[in-house]
Design a protein around this motif. Structure first.
Motif, PDB file in Angstrom:
ATOM      1  N   ILE A 120     -85.852   8.529  -1.017  1.00 55.80           N
ATOM      2  CA  ILE A 120     -85.258   9.839  -0.701  1.00 55.80           C
ATOM      3  C   ILE A 120     -84.123   9.684   0.305  1.00 55.80           C
ATOM      4  O   ILE A 120     -83.057  10.292   0.161  1.00 55.80           O
ATOM      5  CB  ILE A 120     -86.324  10.819  -0.170  1.00 55.80           C
ATOM      6  CG1 ILE A 120     -87.280  11.214  -1.293  1.00 55.80           C
ATOM      7  CG2 ILE A 120     -85.696  12.052   0.451  1.00 55.80           C
ATOM      8  CD1 ILE A 120     -86.650  12.039  -2.403  1.00 55.80           C
ATOM      9  N   ALA A 157     -76.740  17.387 -11.470  1.00 50.02           N
ATOM     10  CA  ALA A 157     -77.933  16.738 -12.011  1.00 50.02           C
ATOM     11  C   ALA A 157     -77.828  16.518 -13.519  1.00 50.02           C
ATOM     12  O   ALA A 157     -78.732  15.974 -14.126  1.00 50.02           O
ATOM     13  CB  ALA A 157     -79.174  17.567 -11.695  1.00 50.02           C
ATOM     14  N   THR A 201     -81.651  15.438 -15.129  1.00 48.02           N
ATOM     15  CA  THR A 201     -82.273  14.126 -14.956  1.00 48.02           C
ATOM     16  C   THR A 201     -81.604  13.244 -13.903  1.00 48.02           C
ATOM     17  O   THR A 201     -82.156  12.209 -13.538  1.00 48.02           O
ATOM     18  CB  THR A 201     -82.299  13.361 -16.291  1.00 48.02           C
ATOM     19  OG1 THR A 201     -80.955  13.226 -16.766  1.00 48.02           O
ATOM     20  CG2 THR A 201     -83.152  14.092 -17.316  1.00 48.02           C
ATOM     21  N   ALA A 203     -81.353  13.066 -10.604  1.00 46.06           N
ATOM     22  CA  ALA A 203     -81.921  13.589  -9.360  1.00 46.06           C
ATOM     23  C   ALA A 203     -82.998  12.628  -8.875  1.00 46.06           C
ATOM     24  O   ALA A 203     -83.556  11.858  -9.655  1.00 46.06           O
ATOM     25  CB  ALA A 203     -82.523  14.972  -9.572  1.00 46.06           C
ATOM     26  N   THR A 204     -83.258  12.690  -7.581  1.00 42.34           N
ATOM     27  CA  THR A 204     -84.338  11.914  -6.991  1.00 42.34           C
ATOM     28  C   THR A 204     -85.353  12.898  -6.439  1.00 42.34           C
ATOM     29  O   THR A 204     -84.994  13.817  -5.706  1.00 42.34           O
ATOM     30  CB  THR A 204     -83.801  10.996  -5.868  1.00 42.34           C
ATOM     31  OG1 THR A 204     -82.826  10.109  -6.431  1.00 42.34           O
ATOM     32  CG2 THR A 204     -84.916  10.185  -5.249  1.00 42.34           C
ATOM     33  N   LEU A 205     -86.593  12.706  -6.833  1.00 43.28           N
ATOM     34  CA  LEU A 205     -87.670  13.617  -6.433  1.00 43.28           C
ATOM     35  C   LEU A 205     -88.636  12.917  -5.482  1.00 43.28           C
ATOM     36  O   LEU A 205     -88.929  11.741  -5.648  1.00 43.28           O
ATOM     37  CB  LEU A 205     -88.440  14.083  -7.666  1.00 43.28           C
ATOM     38  CG  LEU A 205     -87.615  14.679  -8.797  1.00 43.28           C
ATOM     39  CD1 LEU A 205     -88.488  14.939  -9.996  1.00 43.28           C
ATOM     40  CD2 LEU A 205     -86.924  15.937  -8.348  1.00 43.28           C
ATOM     41  N   ARG A 228     -85.858  17.441  -3.581  1.00 40.42           N
ATOM     42  CA  ARG A 228     -85.090  17.066  -4.780  1.00 40.42           C
ATOM     43  C   ARG A 228     -83.648  16.860  -4.349  1.00 40.42           C
ATOM     44  O   ARG A 228     -83.006  17.780  -3.856  1.00 40.42           O
ATOM     45  CB  ARG A 228     -85.165  18.160  -5.838  1.00 40.42           C
ATOM     46  CG  ARG A 228     -84.404  17.830  -7.104  1.00 40.42           C
ATOM     47  CD  ARG A 228     -84.648  18.913  -8.161  1.00 40.42           C
ATOM     48  NE  ARG A 228     -84.058  18.557  -9.416  1.00 40.42           N
ATOM     49  CZ  ARG A 228     -82.905  19.044  -9.870  1.00 40.42           C
ATOM     50  NH1 ARG A 228     -82.222  19.915  -9.148  1.00 40.42           N
ATOM     51  NH2 ARG A 228     -82.430  18.660 -11.036  1.00 40.42           N
ATOM     52  N   LYS A 260     -80.267  16.485  -5.775  1.00 36.79           N
ATOM     53  CA  LYS A 260     -79.526  16.720  -7.018  1.00 36.79           C
ATOM     54  C   LYS A 260     -78.299  15.818  -7.080  1.00 36.79           C
ATOM     55  O   LYS A 260     -77.574  15.672  -6.104  1.00 36.79           O
ATOM     56  CB  LYS A 260     -79.101  18.194  -7.062  1.00 36.79           C
ATOM     57  CG  LYS A 260     -78.253  18.568  -8.250  1.00 36.79           C
ATOM     58  CD  LYS A 260     -77.867  20.025  -8.196  1.00 36.79           C
ATOM     59  CE  LYS A 260     -76.431  20.118  -7.726  1.00 36.79           C
ATOM     60  NZ  LYS A 260     -75.855  21.445  -7.845  1.00 36.79           N
TER      61      LYS A 260
END
Length: 97
Positions: free
Chosen positions: A7, A28, A33, A35-37, A42, A44
């Motif tokens: 993150i 995004a 898709t 994106a980092t969660l 999140r 974007k």
């Protein structure tokens, strides 16, 4: 890399890329898709993966897209590590938006 490190890497890449003059915003992509969660977060427009980092951007019209993409790649590479950076230009907008 731990979840927190992923993150933080995504956030640093996003900040560097968003600061570029020809980048209007991070994107995004059409299916969300890029994106980092992580734990309720999140980021974007930046996907940190084992194979590298993917960055999605909306850019300002006027300069050649390969030049803008190279600037994005260079900005992200400083934070992305050895896996490489893939840049997706998701849209081009006119004016100052």
């Amino acid at each position: 890399m731990s979840g927190t490190e992923v993150i933080e890497t995504a956030r640093r890449v996003a900040e560097r890329v968003a600061a570029l003059p020809d980048v209007v915003e991070l994107s995004a992509g059409p299916y969300g898709t890029i994106a980092t969660l992580g734990a309720g977060v999140r980021v974007k427009g930046v996907a940190v993966r084992d194979s590298g980092v993917e960055v999605g951007v909306v850019v300002r019209y006027g300069r050649p897209l390969p030049d803008i993409a190279e600037e994005v790649r260079e900005a992200a590479a400083a934070e992305a590590g050895p896996g490489g950076v893939h840049v997706s230009v998701e849209d081009v907008v006119a004016g100052t938006v």
